[in-house]
Scaffold this active site. Structure first.
Site, PDB file in Angstrom:
ATOM      1  N   GLU A  38       0.862  -1.248   0.120  1.00  0.00           N
ATOM      2  CA  GLU A  38       0.097  -0.078   0.062  1.00  0.00           C
ATOM      3  C   GLU A  38       0.861   1.175  -0.205  1.00  0.00           C
ATOM      4  O   GLU A  38       1.964   1.199   0.742  1.00  0.00           O
ATOM      5  CB  GLU A  38      -0.831  -0.184   1.312  1.00  0.00           C
ATOM      6  CG  GLU A  38      -1.732   1.246   1.589  1.00  0.00           C
ATOM      7  CD  GLU A  38      -2.584   0.665   2.878  1.00  0.00           C
ATOM      8  OE1 GLU A  38      -2.134  -0.033   3.563  1.00  0.00           O
ATOM      9  OE2 GLU A  38      -3.597   1.697   2.848  1.00  0.00           O
ATOM     10  N   LYS A 109      -9.579   2.420  -1.962  1.00  0.00           N
ATOM     11  CA  LYS A 109      -9.887   1.790  -0.693  1.00  0.00           C
ATOM     12  C   LYS A 109     -11.074   2.209  -0.311  1.00  0.00           C
ATOM     13  O   LYS A 109     -11.430   3.455   0.151  1.00  0.00           O
ATOM     14  CB  LYS A 109      -8.640   2.103   0.356  1.00  0.00           C
ATOM     15  CG  LYS A 109      -8.678   1.273   1.477  1.00  0.00           C
ATOM     16  CD  LYS A 109      -7.363   1.740   2.249  1.00  0.00           C
ATOM     17  CE  LYS A 109      -7.164   0.792   3.713  1.00  0.00           C
ATOM     18  NZ  LYS A 109      -6.089   1.012   4.518  1.00  0.00           N
ATOM     19  N   CYS A 142      -5.274  -3.478   2.187  1.00  0.00           N
ATOM     20  CA  CYS A 142      -5.043  -3.462   3.788  1.00  0.00           C
ATOM     21  C   CYS A 142      -6.215  -3.599   4.512  1.00  0.00           C
ATOM     22  O   CYS A 142      -6.830  -4.852   4.478  1.00  0.00           O
ATOM     23  CB  CYS A 142      -4.236  -2.164   4.097  1.00  0.00           C
ATOM     24  SG  CYS A 142      -3.125  -2.708   5.615  1.00  0.00           S
TER      25      CYS A 142
END
Ligand code: ACM
Length: 269
Positions: A38, A109, A142
């Site tokens: 990330e 995200k 993540c």
């Protein structure tokens, strides 16, 4: 297919230096698909939105993306990488799928972690799976791992491999991803970072232990927590086509979505 990850320690704010490091390592690699962490080029611990905006790039006008696309062309491989994305007055914690033909897909995200909420806009694009040859690639970032709906949505779209750029700081994810893979019968590649990031607001230590998990939940490889690691291995993505878990059970076919309608309701219960 030869797939894997590169775990390393990006230096905060040193986009060009991080890019040159990635290129110098990957230039010698024989692979089809490589996953990077990330925010692989900017670092993670932003103070605020203004600081993100200083370092983020619009992928359509990004020397970072152009250089990675050139590398993919030269090496004939695909990359999935975390990326600080600027889009007009918004900024997203994104991941990119880049191949020999250039940027193929961008994911923003959906589930921001902790103080990321002060720095980034929430993702606003549907989850999507992309084909590279015969192989179907899904991306999540993540903390998305906590939301089993994300990996499930990717599996339902036919993902064979979930690529998972990460900057993990809690201890739960790596073990949990064995279950995400098993319950969806997909490969997962979690590419985490190493090192300590010290910023004015505090410091964060990242947990490394990047890993590759098979559709039966088997841990095929896990890196050490604080060692820079490039790991590429042969996997057969077709294994992810078999969704059976017993002779009479199929993890996708046996679902009873008519009883889970609450999952798609916004309201609290
Ligand atoms: C995280 O989502 N970077 C923990």
């Amino acid at each position: 297919m030869r797939a894997g990850f590169y775990q390393f320690k990006p230096l905060f704010g040193k986009v060009d230096r991080n890019l040159q490091k990635v290129i110098s390592v990957l230039r010698d690699v024989d692979a089809d698909l490589i996953v990077l962490p990330e925010l692989a080029f900017t670092g993670y611990t932003f103070l605020n939105r203004r600081e993100v905006m200083q370092h983020a790039e619009d992928p359509a006008r990004s020397t970072t993306v152009d250089s990675l696309a050139a590398l993919c062309r030269e090496k004939n491989f695909y990359l999935v990488t975390g990326f600080a994305e600027k889009s007009k007055d918004k900024c997203f914690n994104s991941s990119l799928l880049i191949g020999p033909g250039g940027l193929m897909h961008l994911y923003r995200k959906l589930h921001l972690f902790n103080t990321e909420k002060n720095c980034f806009d929430e993702g606003d694009i549907e989850l999507q799976v992309n084909s590279i040859g015969d192989v179907r690639i899904g991306m999540m970032i993540c903390f998305d791992w906590v939301f089993a709906e994300v990996s499930r949505s990717l599996a339902l779209q036919g993902a064979d491999i979930i690529c998972h750029p990460s900057n993990l700081v809690l201890s739960y994810c790596q073990q949990s991803m064995l279950t995400r893979s098993l319950e969806n019968r997909v490969f997962s590649i979690t590419a985490n970072r190493t090192g300590l990031e010290k910023r004015p607001q505090g410091e964060l230590k990242f947990t490394g232990r990047s890993q590759i998990v098979a559709p039966d939940g088997d841990l095929l490889f896990r890196a050490a927590s604080q060692r820079e690691t490039l790991h590429i291995m042969e996997i057969d993505p077709r294994r992810a086509h078999d969704k059976s878990i017993t002779a009479l059970n199929d993890v996708l076919g046996d679902r009873r979505p008519e009883f889970y309608s609450i999952l798609t309701q916004r309201e609290e219960v």
